[in-house]
Motif scaffolding. Structure first.
Motif, PDB file in Angstrom:
ATOM      1  N   UNK A  21      37.000  43.212  38.663  1.00  0.00           N
ATOM      2  CA  UNK A  21      36.750  44.549  39.155  1.00  0.00           C
ATOM      3  C   UNK A  21      35.307  44.951  38.911  1.00  0.00           C
ATOM      4  N   UNK A  22      34.767  44.518  37.794  1.00  0.00           N
ATOM      5  CA  UNK A  22      33.376  44.871  37.499  1.00  0.00           C
ATOM      6  C   UNK A  22      32.423  44.311  38.544  1.00  0.00           C
ATOM      7  N   UNK A  23      32.714  43.136  39.050  1.00  0.00           N
ATOM      8  CA  UNK A  23      31.829  42.515  40.034  1.00  0.00           C
ATOM      9  C   UNK A  23      31.801  43.288  41.342  1.00  0.00           C
ATOM     10  N   UNK A  24      32.872  43.962  41.661  1.00  0.00           N
ATOM     11  CA  UNK A  24      32.938  44.722  42.905  1.00  0.00           C
ATOM     12  C   UNK A  24      32.145  46.017  42.783  1.00  0.00           C
ATOM     13  N   UNK A  25      32.276  46.709  41.661  1.00  0.00           N
ATOM     14  CA  UNK A  25      31.640  48.014  41.482  1.00  0.00           C
ATOM     15  C   UNK A  25      30.252  47.934  40.856  1.00  0.00           C
ATOM     16  N   UNK A  26      29.770  46.761  40.551  1.00  0.00           N
ATOM     17  CA  UNK A  26      28.468  46.582  39.937  1.00  0.00           C
ATOM     18  C   UNK A  26      27.354  46.957  40.915  1.00  0.00           C
ATOM     19  N   UNK A  27      26.292  47.594  40.417  1.00  0.00           N
ATOM     20  CA  UNK A  27      25.181  47.972  41.296  1.00  0.00           C
ATOM     21  C   UNK A  27      24.502  46.750  41.902  1.00  0.00           C
ATOM     22  N   UNK A  28      24.694  45.601  41.304  1.00  0.00           N
ATOM     23  CA  UNK A  28      24.113  44.359  41.810  1.00  0.00           C
ATOM     24  C   UNK A  28      25.113  43.552  42.638  1.00  0.00           C
ATOM     25  N   UNK A  29      26.213  44.174  43.030  1.00  0.00           N
ATOM     26  CA  UNK A  29      27.227  43.465  43.819  1.00  0.00           C
ATOM     27  C   UNK A  29      26.624  42.996  45.136  1.00  0.00           C
ATOM     28  N   UNK A  30      27.151  41.887  45.598  1.00  0.00           N
ATOM     29  CA  UNK A  30      26.719  41.331  46.880  1.00  0.00           C
ATOM     30  C   UNK A  30      27.968  40.917  47.647  1.00  0.00           C
ATOM     31  N   UNK A  31      27.833  40.604  48.911  1.00  0.00           N
ATOM     32  CA  UNK A  31      28.997  40.113  49.647  1.00  0.00           C
ATOM     33  C   UNK A  31      29.613  38.864  48.998  1.00  0.00           C
ATOM     34  N   UNK A  32      28.779  38.013  48.427  1.00  0.00           N
ATOM     35  CA  UNK A  32      29.282  36.796  47.782  1.00  0.00           C
ATOM     36  C   UNK A  32      30.071  37.144  46.520  1.00  0.00           C
ATOM     37  N   UNK A  33      29.501  37.997  45.665  1.00  0.00           N
ATOM     38  CA  UNK A  33      30.217  38.354  44.434  1.00  0.00           C
ATOM     39  C   UNK A  33      31.498  39.114  44.752  1.00  0.00           C
ATOM     40  N   UNK A  34      31.441  39.998  45.740  1.00  0.00           N
ATOM     41  CA  UNK A  34      32.641  40.762  46.116  1.00  0.00           C
ATOM     42  C   UNK A  34      33.730  39.845  46.659  1.00  0.00           C
ATOM     43  N   UNK A  35      33.361  38.869  47.453  1.00  0.00           N
ATOM     44  CA  UNK A  35      34.356  37.940  48.015  1.00  0.00           C
ATOM     45  C   UNK A  35      35.085  37.192  46.907  1.00  0.00           C
ATOM     46  N   UNK A  36      34.328  36.688  45.937  1.00  0.00           N
ATOM     47  CA  UNK A  36      34.940  35.958  44.822  1.00  0.00           C
ATOM     48  C   UNK A  36      35.787  36.893  43.950  1.00  0.00           C
ATOM     49  N   UNK A  37      35.311  38.106  43.732  1.00  0.00           N
ATOM     50  CA  UNK A  37      36.053  39.067  42.908  1.00  0.00           C
ATOM     51  C   UNK A  37      37.377  39.449  43.562  1.00  0.00           C
ATOM     52  N   UNK A  38      37.353  39.695  44.851  1.00  0.00           N
ATOM     53  CA  UNK A  38      38.586  40.049  45.564  1.00  0.00           C
ATOM     54  C   UNK A  38      39.565  38.876  45.539  1.00  0.00           C
ATOM     55  N   UNK A  39      39.066  37.678  45.716  1.00  0.00           N
ATOM     56  CA  UNK A  39      39.937  36.495  45.651  1.00  0.00           C
ATOM     57  C   UNK A  39      40.581  36.384  44.270  1.00  0.00           C
ATOM     58  N   UNK A  40      39.805  36.630  43.212  1.00  0.00           N
ATOM     59  CA  UNK A  40      40.348  36.578  41.854  1.00  0.00           C
ATOM     60  C   UNK A  40      41.427  37.636  41.658  1.00  0.00           C
ATOM     61  N   UNK A  41      41.143  38.864  42.077  1.00  0.00           N
ATOM     62  CA  UNK A  41      42.115  39.946  41.917  1.00  0.00           C
ATOM     63  C   UNK A  41      43.408  39.664  42.678  1.00  0.00           C
ATOM     64  N   UNK A  42      43.290  39.166  43.888  1.00  0.00           N
ATOM     65  CA  UNK A  42      44.495  38.856  44.666  1.00  0.00           C
ATOM     66  C   UNK A  42      45.343  37.798  43.982  1.00  0.00           C
ATOM     67  N   UNK A  43      44.701  36.751  43.478  1.00  0.00           N
ATOM     68  CA  UNK A  43      45.450  35.704  42.779  1.00  0.00           C
ATOM     69  C   UNK A  43      46.101  36.236  41.505  1.00  0.00           C
ATOM     70  N   UNK A  44      45.380  37.041  40.763  1.00  0.00           N
ATOM     71  CA  UNK A  44      45.923  37.596  39.518  1.00  0.00           C
ATOM     72  C   UNK A  44      47.120  38.493  39.807  1.00  0.00           C
ATOM     73  N   UNK A  45      46.989  39.378  40.782  1.00  0.00           N
ATOM     74  CA  UNK A  45      48.086  40.294  41.122  1.00  0.00           C
ATOM     75  C   UNK A  45      49.310  39.528  41.599  1.00  0.00           C
TER      76      UNK A  45
END
Length: 98
Positions: free
Chosen positions: A1-25
């Motif tokens: 979640x931190x990677x998504x809301x981070x001021x330095x977030x990018x499309x690449x970091x957001x894509x990986x973060x969303x994939x992680x969250x989906x797998x965890x959920x």
């Protein structure tokens, strides 16, 4: 979640973060019921990899920054220390997240 809301977030970091969250959920509740299930453990390992890839594409956020002194000063595993700080930070952001 931190990677998504981070001021330095990018499309690449957001894509990986969303994939992680989906797998965890999708995986974590079943893994709690069946901790010996190797397929579920593999899925959580993949989620961990996705999270690391998200983190490697941006700078550390506040939960991690606040956790470093606990890790260094008392030898508590860093992931555990993040679990101490992240809930408080998320509560402080309630209503501010889009």
């Amino acid at each position: 979640m931190e990677s998504i809301r981070n001021v330095n977030a990018s499309p690449v970091s957001a894509r990986h973060a969303v994939a992680a969250l989906r797998l965890i959920i999708a995986t974590f509740p079943a893994l709690l019921r069946d901790p010996g299930n190797l397929d579920l453990r593999r899925d959580m390992t993949e989620a961990s990899l996705c999270a690391v890839l998200a983190f490697s594409n941006r700078k550390a956020a506040i939960a991690h920054i606040l956790s470093y002194p606990i890790t260094l000063g008392w030898g508590v595993q860093h992931g555990i220390t993040c679990s101490f700080t992240l809930p408080t930070i998320l509560r402080s952001l309630r209503g501010r997240l889009r």
